[in-house]
Scaffold this motif. Sequence first.
Motif, PDB file in Angstrom:
ATOM      1  N   ALA B   1       0.838  -1.189   0.000  1.00 52.35           N
ATOM      2  CA  ALA B   1       0.000   0.000   0.000  1.00 52.35           C
ATOM      3  C   ALA B   1       0.880   1.249   0.000  1.00 52.35           C
ATOM      4  O   ALA B   1       1.983   1.246   0.541  1.00 52.35           O
ATOM      5  N   GLN B   2       0.358   2.277  -0.616  1.00 49.52           N
ATOM      6  CA  GLN B   2       1.108   3.525  -0.698  1.00 49.52           C
ATOM      7  C   GLN B   2       0.754   4.417   0.501  1.00 49.52           C
ATOM      8  O   GLN B   2      -0.376   4.405   0.980  1.00 49.52           O
ATOM      9  N   THR B   3       1.730   5.172   0.954  1.00 49.58           N
ATOM     10  CA  THR B   3       1.472   6.178   1.982  1.00 49.58           C
ATOM     11  C   THR B   3       2.087   7.500   1.540  1.00 49.58           C
ATOM     12  O   THR B   3       3.109   7.521   0.854  1.00 49.58           O
ATOM     13  N   VAL B   4       1.437   8.574   1.931  1.00 48.77           N
ATOM     14  CA  VAL B   4       1.907   9.922   1.624  1.00 48.77           C
ATOM     15  C   VAL B   4       1.974  10.692   2.935  1.00 48.77           C
ATOM     16  O   VAL B   4       1.004  10.678   3.706  1.00 48.77           O
ATOM     17  N   THR B   5       3.091  11.350   3.181  1.00 46.49           N
ATOM     18  CA  THR B   5       3.292  12.052   4.448  1.00 46.49           C
ATOM     19  C   THR B   5       3.630  13.514   4.196  1.00 46.49           C
ATOM     20  O   THR B   5       4.551  13.826   3.439  1.00 46.49           O
ATOM     21  N   GLN B   6       2.886  14.371   4.839  1.00 47.03           N
ATOM     22  CA  GLN B   6       3.188  15.805   4.824  1.00 47.03           C
ATOM     23  C   GLN B   6       3.470  16.195   6.268  1.00 47.03           C
ATOM     24  O   GLN B   6       2.572  16.173   7.106  1.00 47.03           O
ATOM     25  N   SER B   7       4.707  16.525   6.545  1.00 49.64           N
ATOM     26  CA  SER B   7       5.147  16.700   7.937  1.00 49.64           C
ATOM     27  C   SER B   7       4.911  18.095   8.487  1.00 49.64           C
ATOM     28  O   SER B   7       5.182  18.348   9.657  1.00 49.64           O
ATOM     29  N   GLN B   8       4.417  18.999   7.641  1.00 45.07           N
ATOM     30  CA  GLN B   8       4.203  20.382   8.080  1.00 45.07           C
ATOM     31  C   GLN B   8       2.700  20.665   8.135  1.00 45.07           C
ATOM     32  O   GLN B   8       2.107  20.962   7.112  1.00 45.07           O
ATOM     33  N   PRO B   9       2.075  20.571   9.292  1.00 44.03           N
ATOM     34  CA  PRO B   9       0.628  20.816   9.354  1.00 44.03           C
ATOM     35  C   PRO B   9       0.265  22.255   8.979  1.00 44.03           C
ATOM     36  O   PRO B   9      -0.782  22.491   8.385  1.00 44.03           O
ATOM     37  N   GLU B  10       1.130  23.206   9.330  1.00 42.91           N
ATOM     38  CA  GLU B  10       0.849  24.610   9.047  1.00 42.91           C
ATOM     39  C   GLU B  10       2.131  25.314   8.643  1.00 42.91           C
ATOM     40  O   GLU B  10       3.212  25.025   9.161  1.00 42.91           O
TER      41      GLU B  10
END
Lengths: 115, 116
Positions: B1-10
Amino acid sequence: EPEVTQTPSHQVTQMGQEVILRCVPISNHLYFYWYRQILGQKVEFLVSFYNNEISEKSEIFDDQFSVERPDGSNFTLKIRSTKLEDSAMYFCASSGLAGLSYEQYFGPGTRLTVT
Amino acid sequence: AQTVTQSQPEMSVQEAETVTLSCTYDTSENNYYLFWYKQPPSRQMILVIRQEAYKQQNATENRFSVNFQKAAKSFSLKISDSQLGDTAMYFCAFMKQRTSGSRLTFGEGTQLTVNP
């Protein structure tokens, strides 16, 4: 410029009721999708549809959900016996043939509130 | 399965400045597409830019450009000359390249605020 349209923009329903969300994809597109976004969370895939059948569905898309293309233009998502946790923004998207036009274009969404 | 991570919420940036939003992903696929979508307060999902994994050249759309590092599985978005209308939630998304329509897998999003 062609666009995906969705109706209604906001639907309020009582728990246990059935709702039908409607979408008109871009006219020459062949793939149709439903996504949902619970408030404050990321967008999640529900189902994709091609050639009058489901091509892929997620674990969220259980027996409570169904999709249909009743005519040459509309694409619908039916939720039977809605639950409080079904409250979310529901997005319809469409795309052309993969490899030729793979980008998915989204409609403005239907905000579903289950009370 | 693929995962995508964005570490900067704001994130926030001053008008006319440049800002970079980060995205990393995990996949065993070799052929895929990556996207950035913008979601303004209206909650409409607007496609900003796309990148084909087989292309080494980074995609550019006017003030928007990406830095695609396939080996590092990194896909950042640079917005130059930021404008007030750029204020929105930005989602990074992954899609497998298949013969039939594929699902988009989204990250958690980065809320960008452009200050006057």
